[in-house]
Design an enzyme around this catalytic site. Structure first.
Site, PDB file in Angstrom:
ATOM      1  N   LYS A  44       0.832  -1.216   0.000  1.00  0.00           N
ATOM      2  CA  LYS A  44       0.000   0.000   0.000  1.00  0.00           C
ATOM      3  C   LYS A  44       0.864   1.261   0.000  1.00  0.00           C
ATOM      4  O   LYS A  44       2.056   1.199   0.314  1.00  0.00           O
ATOM      5  CB  LYS A  44      -0.942  -0.027   1.196  1.00  0.00           C
ATOM      6  CG  LYS A  44      -0.222  -0.047   2.537  1.00  0.00           C
ATOM      7  CD  LYS A  44      -1.150  -0.494   3.646  1.00  0.00           C
ATOM      8  CE  LYS A  44      -0.406  -0.454   4.978  1.00  0.00           C
ATOM      9  NZ  LYS A  44      -1.174  -1.089   6.048  1.00  0.00           N
ATOM     10  N   TYR A 266      14.405  31.109   5.088  1.00  0.00           N
ATOM     11  CA  TYR A 266      13.204  31.776   5.593  1.00  0.00           C
ATOM     12  C   TYR A 266      13.234  31.943   7.113  1.00  0.00           C
ATOM     13  O   TYR A 266      13.532  30.987   7.829  1.00  0.00           O
ATOM     14  CB  TYR A 266      11.953  30.965   5.238  1.00  0.00           C
ATOM     15  CG  TYR A 266      11.603  30.967   3.774  1.00  0.00           C
ATOM     16  CD1 TYR A 266      11.310  32.150   3.108  1.00  0.00           C
ATOM     17  CD2 TYR A 266      11.539  29.767   3.069  1.00  0.00           C
ATOM     18  CE1 TYR A 266      10.972  32.133   1.767  1.00  0.00           C
ATOM     19  CE2 TYR A 266      11.193  29.754   1.730  1.00  0.00           C
ATOM     20  CZ  TYR A 266      10.918  30.945   1.081  1.00  0.00           C
ATOM     21  OH  TYR A 266      10.586  30.929  -0.241  1.00  0.00           O
TER      22      TYR A 266
HETATM   23  C1  LIG Z   1      -0.377  -1.973   6.762  1.00  0.00           C
HETATM   24  C2  LIG Z   1      -0.882  -3.310   7.118  1.00  0.00           C
HETATM   25  C3  LIG Z   1      -0.005  -4.392   7.260  1.00  0.00           C
HETATM   26  C4  LIG Z   1       1.495  -4.252   7.218  1.00  0.00           C
HETATM   27  O1  LIG Z   1       1.929  -3.549   8.347  1.00  0.00           O
HETATM   28  P1  LIG Z   1       3.486  -3.459   8.776  1.00  0.00           P
HETATM   29  O2  LIG Z   1       3.424  -3.175  10.227  1.00  0.00           O
HETATM   30  O3  LIG Z   1       4.084  -2.344   7.998  1.00  0.00           O
HETATM   31  O4  LIG Z   1       4.084  -4.775   8.490  1.00  0.00           O
HETATM   32  C5  LIG Z   1      -0.563  -5.641   7.479  1.00  0.00           C
HETATM   33  N1  LIG Z   1      -1.896  -5.813   7.585  1.00  0.00           N
HETATM   34  C6  LIG Z   1      -2.762  -4.781   7.478  1.00  0.00           C
HETATM   35  C7  LIG Z   1      -4.231  -5.030   7.608  1.00  0.00           C
HETATM   36  C8  LIG Z   1      -2.285  -3.498   7.247  1.00  0.00           C
HETATM   37  O5  LIG Z   1      -3.150  -2.476   7.173  1.00  0.00           O
END
Ligand SMILES: *Cc1c(COP(=O)(O)O)cnc(C)c1O
Length: 374
Positions: A44, A266
């Site tokens: 993701k 800035y």
């Molecule tokens: C993001 C996510 C993961 C992976 O999480 P990590 O802690 O980065 O390994 C796994 N399962 C779900 C449902 C997630 O939303």
């Protein structure tokens, strides 16, 4: 006029270097750790900033992963359009308007309530298709997911409907990044108990995120869902052998000598103590290099650490190199290693008071990503 060509690193003064061999090595290391369990590589948010498609292709080619996990349908479609063939699971809650596309692109998705299941069934009936679904059970995250006691009715409904093919049941851990956590142990117990009661053959039960994989073997069940670990990031005390695979580099774009007592950038948040050489680096918060690094983060130049001088601007920032030497065009490392010194994501995250994932997700598409295979 010829078609526009993508900006390549040689046309932009900053670039990400993503080492795909290192990424595949991390997958192999996770594979070794979890043994016979399936691996759902979580991609993701642009593969945690590493670039969705090249990372997915490297993962598929590595032969180490069995599933991909994404948050949204749009990410799954991008993967299918790029020719990715492995099963893809949308972990986020879906909208009933997405059903046609979920089916067309052969994407598995999550059902977390009877209400949503009925809405989906209505749409699926119309196109006469079967949806591949996973039930999410809320064992303690309180985000999405059906309560364990309501899971039976939902699973019964899905099994009895011709619109669904139930592929898995899963949950998500809220506190897994330290070992021995009571909440995590309770979450594991809750899903395992449900598994024993439901005792259906062929279902994939999954629970472990990176923390679960690192510290809670009882959470591995049939499949694990690593995100962070795939990208070589981990936690103190976890299994060794993972390597971060993303570096951020830039070329010095400007150089000037500034008198003692001058304000820099800035708000003049930084003032030179004595006459100094001020070097400009063409990366800013417009690239996702955070403004809260102003005056605090450092970069690597010629094997040495230099702190940022003044505010990070949208497109550039400055460092004070005192009386040291540097030239326009010299390579600066903003994240990664140079000689014996390095800057880690954990360091950036600690400085910003956030999680390394958020640092990665801030990096956007303006800086080109260069993929290396060593
Ligand atoms: C993001 C996510 C993961 C992976 O999480 P990590 O802690 O980065 O390994 C796994 N399962 C779900 C449902 C997630 O939303």
């Amino acid at each position: 006029m010829s078609a526009p060509r993508p900006i390549t690193p040689d046309k932009h003064p900053a670039w990400f270097e993503i080492d795909l061999s290192c990424f595949s090595g991390n997958l192999a290391r996770i594979r070794k750790h979890v043994g016979r369990r399936l691996i759902c590589c979580v991609l993701k948010a642009n593969a945690y900033g590493h670039g969705l498609i090249p990372i997915a292709k490297a993962a598929e080619a590595s032969g180490q992963v069995d599933f991909f996990g994404v948050a949204h349908l749009s990410e799954a479609i991008a993967l299918r359009n790029a020719g990715i063939l492995l099963p893809i699971l949308v972990l986020g809650a879906i909208h009933e308007d997405q059903i046609e596309d979920l089916i067309r692109y052969r994407v598995e998705f999550t059902i977390s309530s009877l209400y949503k299941a009925r809405l989906v069934a209505e749409r699926a009936e119309r196109v006469g298709a079967r949806c591949l679904v996973h039930v999410e059970v809320d064992t303690g995250m309180r985000r999405t997911g059906v309560r364990p006691e309501s899971a039976f009715a939902l699973i019964d409904y899905l099994l009895s409907s011709p619109c669904f093919s139930l592929r898995g049941v899963y949950s998500h851990l809220a506190m897994s990044e330290t070992p021995g956590d009571e909440t995590t142990l309770r979450q594991i117990e809750s899903l395992v108990r449900l598994k024993e009661k439901i005792s259906l053959l062929g279902l994939l039960w999954h629970l472990a995120n990176s923390g679960g994989i690192a510290f809670y073997p009882d959470s591995w069940l049939d499949m694990v869902r690593p995100g962070l670990l795939c990208y070589g990031l981990s936690f103190p005390g976890a299994f060794p052998g993972l390597q971060p695979c993303l570096e951020l580099k830039a070329k010095i774009s400007y150089f000037k000598v500034v008198a003692a007592g001058e304000g820099i950038s800035y708000g003049h948040l930084y003032r030179t103590e004595k006459q100094a050489r001020i070097v400009t680096i063409p990366v800013g918060y417009g690239d996702g290099y955070r403004r809260d690094f102003s005056n605090r983060m450092h970069v690597l130049l010629r094997g040495k650490n230099y702190r940022i001088a003044g505010a990070v601007c949208m497109d550039q920032f400055m460092i004070d190199i005192g009386s040291d030497e540097a030239f326009v065009g010299d390579e600066v490392v903003l994240l990664g290693r140079q000689g014996n010194v390095s800057i880690t994501l954990d360091e950036m995250a600690a400085l910003s008071g956030t999680d390394p994932r958020e640092i990665l997700c801030h990096f956007n598409e303006r800086i080109p990503r260069l993929y290396l295979k060593k």
